[in-house]
Design a protein around this motif. Structure first.
Motif, PDB file in Angstrom:
ATOM      1  N   PRO A  12     -11.932   8.617   1.362  1.00  0.00           N
ATOM      2  CA  PRO A  12     -11.503   8.107   2.733  1.00  0.00           C
ATOM      3  C   PRO A  12     -11.637   6.473   2.762  1.00  0.00           C
ATOM      4  CG  PRO A  12     -13.975   9.509   1.736  1.00  0.00           C
ATOM      5  CD  PRO A  12     -12.217   8.451   0.486  1.00  0.00           C
ATOM      6  N   ILE A  13     -12.191   5.910   2.283  1.00  0.00           N
ATOM      7  CA  ILE A  13     -11.365   4.047   2.433  1.00  0.00           C
ATOM      8  C   ILE A  13     -10.061   3.499   2.548  1.00  0.00           C
ATOM      9  CG2 ILE A  13     -11.839   3.070  -0.146  1.00  0.00           C
ATOM     10  CD1 ILE A  13     -12.403   1.521   3.010  1.00  0.00           C
ATOM     11  N   VAL A  14      -9.170   4.679   1.702  1.00  0.00           N
ATOM     12  CA  VAL A  14      -8.078   4.239   1.202  1.00  0.00           C
ATOM     13  C   VAL A  14      -7.235   5.141   2.403  1.00  0.00           C
ATOM     14  CG1 VAL A  14      -5.736   5.224   0.680  1.00  0.00           C
ATOM     15  CG2 VAL A  14      -8.224   4.282  -0.908  1.00  0.00           C
ATOM     16  N   ALA A  15      -7.570   6.238   2.895  1.00  0.00           N
ATOM     17  CA  ALA A  15      -7.313   7.201   3.887  1.00  0.00           C
ATOM     18  C   ALA A  15      -7.504   6.386   4.983  1.00  0.00           C
ATOM     19  CB  ALA A  15      -7.430   7.867   4.375  1.00  0.00           C
ATOM     20  N   GLN A  16      -8.305   5.741   5.385  1.00  0.00           N
ATOM     21  CA  GLN A  16      -8.679   4.438   6.607  1.00  0.00           C
ATOM     22  C   GLN A  16      -8.553   3.144   6.732  1.00  0.00           C
ATOM     23  OE1 GLN A  16     -13.076   4.297   6.794  1.00  0.00           O
ATOM     24  NE2 GLN A  16     -13.816   5.397   7.702  1.00  0.00           N
ATOM     25  N   ILE A  17      -8.061   3.237   6.256  1.00  0.00           N
ATOM     26  CA  ILE A  17      -6.939   2.116   5.749  1.00  0.00           C
ATOM     27  C   ILE A  17      -5.343   1.804   6.300  1.00  0.00           C
ATOM     28  CG2 ILE A  17      -6.291  -0.377   4.368  1.00  0.00           C
ATOM     29  CD1 ILE A  17      -8.949  -0.125   2.922  1.00  0.00           C
ATOM     30  N   TRP A  18      -5.370   3.146   5.656  1.00  0.00           N
ATOM     31  CA  TRP A  18      -3.965   3.668   5.575  1.00  0.00           C
ATOM     32  C   TRP A  18      -3.612   3.906   7.587  1.00  0.00           C
ATOM     33  CZ3 TRP A  18       0.861   2.843   3.995  1.00  0.00           C
ATOM     34  CH2 TRP A  18       1.253   2.902   4.289  1.00  0.00           C
ATOM     35  N   TYR A  19      -4.823   4.483   7.535  1.00  0.00           N
ATOM     36  CA  TYR A  19      -4.157   4.804   8.888  1.00  0.00           C
ATOM     37  C   TYR A  19      -4.348   3.643  10.176  1.00  0.00           C
ATOM     38  CZ  TYR A  19      -5.597   7.236  13.720  1.00  0.00           C
ATOM     39  OH  TYR A  19      -5.780   7.649  14.535  1.00  0.00           O
ATOM     40  N   GLY A  20      -5.180   2.514   9.416  1.00  0.00           N
ATOM     41  CA  GLY A  20      -5.520   1.682  10.578  1.00  0.00           C
ATOM     42  C   GLY A  20      -3.946   0.970  10.647  1.00  0.00           C
ATOM     43  N   ILE A  21      -3.535   0.367   9.502  1.00  0.00           N
ATOM     44  CA  ILE A  21      -2.461  -0.791   9.780  1.00  0.00           C
ATOM     45  C   ILE A  21      -1.448   0.145  10.009  1.00  0.00           C
ATOM     46  CG2 ILE A  21      -1.032  -1.385   7.832  1.00  0.00           C
ATOM     47  CD1 ILE A  21      -3.040  -1.795   6.177  1.00  0.00           C
ATOM     48  N   ASN A  22      -1.223   1.635   9.479  1.00  0.00           N
ATOM     49  CA  ASN A  22      -0.380   1.682  10.089  1.00  0.00           C
ATOM     50  C   ASN A  22       0.125   2.515  12.145  1.00  0.00           C
ATOM     51  OD1 ASN A  22       1.417   3.229   8.403  1.00  0.00           O
ATOM     52  ND2 ASN A  22      -0.066   4.992   7.841  1.00  0.00           N
ATOM     53  N   ARG A  23      -1.381   2.663  12.394  1.00  0.00           N
ATOM     54  CA  ARG A  23      -1.832   2.450  14.339  1.00  0.00           C
ATOM     55  C   ARG A  23      -1.071   1.045  14.572  1.00  0.00           C
ATOM     56  NH1 ARG A  23      -4.927   6.463  17.332  1.00  0.00           N
ATOM     57  NH2 ARG A  23      -5.291   3.920  18.386  1.00  0.00           N
ATOM     58  N   MET A  29       0.745  -1.352   0.247  1.00  0.00           N
ATOM     59  CA  MET A  29       0.008   0.050   0.118  1.00  0.00           C
ATOM     60  C   MET A  29       1.200   1.536  -0.013  1.00  0.00           C
ATOM     61  SD  MET A  29      -3.887   0.520   2.106  1.00  0.00           S
ATOM     62  CE  MET A  29      -4.646   2.303   2.100  1.00  0.00           C
ATOM     63  N   SER A  30       1.658   1.554   0.812  1.00  0.00           N
ATOM     64  CA  SER A  30       2.607   2.064   0.939  1.00  0.00           C
ATOM     65  C   SER A  30       3.527   2.727  -0.649  1.00  0.00           C
ATOM     66  CB  SER A  30       4.178   2.126   1.810  1.00  0.00           C
ATOM     67  OG  SER A  30       5.106   1.362   1.312  1.00  0.00           O
ATOM     68  N   TRP A  31       3.807   1.570  -1.209  1.00  0.00           N
ATOM     69  CA  TRP A  31       4.551   1.580  -3.146  1.00  0.00           C
ATOM     70  C   TRP A  31       3.188   2.194  -3.388  1.00  0.00           C
ATOM     71  CZ3 TRP A  31       6.626  -3.692  -3.034  1.00  0.00           C
ATOM     72  CH2 TRP A  31       7.723  -3.611  -2.456  1.00  0.00           C
ATOM     73  N   LEU A  32       1.785   1.995  -3.213  1.00  0.00           N
ATOM     74  CA  LEU A  32       0.933   2.289  -4.178  1.00  0.00           C
ATOM     75  C   LEU A  32       0.500   3.578  -4.567  1.00  0.00           C
ATOM     76  CD1 LEU A  32      -1.410  -0.654  -4.253  1.00  0.00           C
ATOM     77  CD2 LEU A  32       0.073  -0.334  -6.053  1.00  0.00           C
ATOM     78  N   ILE A  33       0.720   3.877  -3.254  1.00  0.00           N
ATOM     79  CA  ILE A  33       1.144   5.538  -2.524  1.00  0.00           C
ATOM     80  C   ILE A  33       1.337   6.283  -3.347  1.00  0.00           C
ATOM     81  CG2 ILE A  33       0.135   7.271  -0.380  1.00  0.00           C
ATOM     82  CD1 ILE A  33      -1.408   4.629   0.982  1.00  0.00           C
ATOM     83  N   ASN A  34       2.939   5.911  -2.597  1.00  0.00           N
ATOM     84  CA  ASN A  34       3.667   6.396  -3.170  1.00  0.00           C
ATOM     85  C   ASN A  34       3.916   6.789  -4.721  1.00  0.00           C
ATOM     86  OD1 ASN A  34       5.163   7.289  -0.595  1.00  0.00           O
ATOM     87  ND2 ASN A  34       5.739   6.025  -0.878  1.00  0.00           N
ATOM     88  N   PHE A  35       4.045   6.122  -5.690  1.00  0.00           N
ATOM     89  CA  PHE A  35       3.377   6.089  -6.962  1.00  0.00           C
ATOM     90  C   PHE A  35       2.025   6.512  -7.273  1.00  0.00           C
ATOM     91  CE2 PHE A  35       6.882   2.482  -6.623  1.00  0.00           C
ATOM     92  CZ  PHE A  35       7.626   3.666  -6.945  1.00  0.00           C
ATOM     93  N   GLN A  36       1.453   6.970  -6.613  1.00  0.00           N
ATOM     94  CA  GLN A  36      -0.613   7.860  -6.647  1.00  0.00           C
ATOM     95  C   GLN A  36      -0.169   6.471  -7.586  1.00  0.00           C
ATOM     96  OE1 GLN A  36       0.816  11.387  -8.678  1.00  0.00           O
ATOM     97  NE2 GLN A  36       2.077  12.604  -7.141  1.00  0.00           N
ATOM     98  N   VAL A  37      -1.207   5.724  -7.535  1.00  0.00           N
ATOM     99  CA  VAL A  37      -2.182   4.134  -7.777  1.00  0.00           C
ATOM    100  C   VAL A  37      -3.171   4.699  -6.477  1.00  0.00           C
ATOM    101  CG1 VAL A  37      -2.664   1.983  -7.963  1.00  0.00           C
ATOM    102  CG2 VAL A  37      -0.398   3.437  -8.567  1.00  0.00           C
ATOM    103  N   LEU A  38      -2.782   4.509  -5.481  1.00  0.00           N
ATOM    104  CA  LEU A  38      -3.727   5.098  -4.871  1.00  0.00           C
ATOM    105  C   LEU A  38      -4.155   6.515  -4.418  1.00  0.00           C
ATOM    106  CD1 LEU A  38      -3.755   1.799  -2.393  1.00  0.00           C
ATOM    107  CD2 LEU A  38      -5.197   2.468  -4.208  1.00  0.00           C
TER     108      LEU A  38
END
Length: 95
Positions: free
Chosen positions: A39-50, A25-34
């Motif tokens: 909201p769903i991407v932000a929630q999943i990212w926040y949850g996994i980071n926590r 997910m971090s790769w997909l966010i950095n390459f601007q795929v996600l």
């Protein structure tokens, strides 16, 4: 005792899955795929980071600064693999 072994292996497998999902997910966010504005991407990212930050934090303090490269997930994956090997090799103690 077999159930304790199975539960430990299950927890290690779940941790392995979350780390792989976090890295991908971090790769997909950095390459601007996600897009983090979804909201769903932000929630999943926040949850996994926590979930993973308490594991990554102490390892990041020990590892040297590699610039933009974060080696904490790799170190945790190696630790999980070592724990799985140790548990599997000592499985006879659980029976």
């Amino acid at each position: 005792m077999t159930s304790i072994f199975m539960i430990l292996m299950l927890l290690l497998n779940i941790l392995w899955f979350f780390i792989i999902a976090h890295v991908v997910m971090s790769w997909l966010i950095n390459f601007q795929v996600l897009n983090m504005r979804q909201p769903i991407v932000a929630q999943i990212w926040y949850g996994i980071n926590r979930l993973l930050e308490p594991i990554y934090g102490p390892i990041r303090r020990v590892l040297p600064n590699m610039g933009g490269l974060d080696l904490a997930p790799l170190a945790v994956l190696i630790g999980v693999a070592i724990a799985r090997i140790i548990l599997t090799n000592n499985a006879a103690l659980f029976y």
